[in-house]
Design a protein around this motif. Structure first.
Motif, mmCIF file in Angstrom:
data_model
loop_
_atom_site.group_PDB
_atom_site.id
_atom_site.type_symbol
_atom_site.label_atom_id
_atom_site.label_comp_id
_atom_site.label_asym_id
_atom_site.label_seq_id
_atom_site.Cartn_x
_atom_site.Cartn_y
_atom_site.Cartn_z
ATOM 1 N N MET A 1 0.847 -1.176 0.000
ATOM 2 C CA MET A 1 0.000 0.000 0.000
ATOM 3 C C MET A 1 0.882 1.225 0.000
ATOM 4 N N LEU A 2 0.520 2.197 -0.818
ATOM 5 C CA LEU A 2 1.198 3.483 -0.832
ATOM 6 C C LEU A 2 0.291 4.510 -0.170
ATOM 7 N N ILE A 3 0.815 5.192 0.846
ATOM 8 C CA ILE A 3 0.086 6.287 1.479
ATOM 9 C C ILE A 3 0.790 7.565 1.073
ATOM 10 N N ASN A 4 0.143 8.315 0.194
ATOM 11 C CA ASN A 4 0.715 9.549 -0.330
ATOM 12 C C ASN A 4 0.320 10.698 0.587
ATOM 13 N N GLY A 5 1.328 11.334 1.195
ATOM 14 C CA GLY A 5 1.050 12.410 2.135
ATOM 15 C C GLY A 5 0.861 11.876 3.541
ATOM 16 N N ALA A 6 1.743 10.963 3.963
ATOM 17 C CA ALA A 6 1.599 10.295 5.256
ATOM 18 C C ALA A 6 2.132 11.114 6.420
ATOM 19 N N GLY A 7 2.687 12.291 6.177
ATOM 20 C CA GLY A 7 3.334 13.046 7.230
ATOM 21 C C GLY A 7 2.423 13.747 8.208
ATOM 22 N N GLY A 8 1.164 13.896 7.885
ATOM 23 C CA GLY A 8 0.232 14.557 8.797
ATOM 24 C C GLY A 8 -0.382 13.590 9.791
ATOM 25 N N SER A 9 -1.258 14.114 10.615
ATOM 26 C CA SER A 9 -1.901 13.287 11.637
ATOM 27 C C SER A 9 -2.700 12.139 11.031
ATOM 28 N N VAL A 10 -3.512 12.442 10.031
ATOM 29 C CA VAL A 10 -4.321 11.399 9.404
ATOM 30 C C VAL A 10 -3.412 10.352 8.761
ATOM 31 N N GLY A 11 -2.331 10.806 8.126
ATOM 32 C CA GLY A 11 -1.378 9.876 7.523
ATOM 33 C C GLY A 11 -0.749 8.957 8.550
ATOM 34 N N GLY A 12 -0.418 9.506 9.706
ATOM 35 C CA GLY A 12 0.152 8.676 10.774
ATOM 36 C C GLY A 12 -0.813 7.596 11.220
#
Length: 165
Positions: free
Chosen positions: A1-12
């Motif tokens: 799975m690729l999570i694009n933009g994982a650096g924010g709270s939701v991404g975490g």
């Protein structure tokens, strides 16, 4: 799975939940958040932009505010029959009908049973919530000003005055 933009709270949270579900997680994040994304459980952390992957992924979760061309390109990193899930409400998730790649637009849909499952994961320690600080309700305007100046690290819990005692 690729999570694009994982650096924010939701991404975490997305990284943690994907790992809990047994996924191999590749995440994109900027330099300021890459260590936090690794700590959340990402197997690989890449910089911003369209990643060059060794092989296609089954799922892309887009959390980043990308331009339409970047969003459309994400369908190209998904294997045949996979899915692109997009949370940016101003653009539709891309699809590729010839390859069976579906695009799903994800919006908030509060569900008591799902929220109860998340609470159970937090209570068991399987889902971490980074609480940076607790602030009184009277300090909410200052907290908003701080957030507007740049991203906050962790969650701030705002309490009414009686709850702080």
């Amino acid at each position: 799975m690729l999570i694009n933009g994982a650096g924010g709270s939701v991404g975490g949270y997305a990284v943690q939940l994907a790992k809990h579900a047994g996924a191999h997680v590749i995440a994109t994040a900027g330099p300021r958040s890459s260590e936090r994304v690794k700590a959340a459980g990402a197997d690989d952390v890449l910089g911003h932009g369209l990643p060059e992957l060794a092989e296609p992924v089954d799922v892309v979760l887009n959390l980043a505010p990308v331009d339409p061309a970047q969003l459309a390109a994400l369908a190209g990193v998904v294997r045949d029959g996979g899915v692109v899930v997009n949370t940016t409400v101003w653009m539709s998730a891309p699809s590729d009908e010839e390859r069976g790649v579906r695009g799903i637009n994800l919006f908030v849909n509060s569900d008591a049973a799902q929220l109860a499952q998340l609470v159970a994961l937090v209570d068991s320690g399987k889902l971490r919530v980074d609480i940076a600080r607790r602030v009184p309700l009277a300090d909410l305007p200052a907290l908003h000003a701080e957030a507007a100046a740049g991203p906050l690290s962790g969650k701030a819990i705002v309490f009414p005055p009686a709850a702080l005692a």
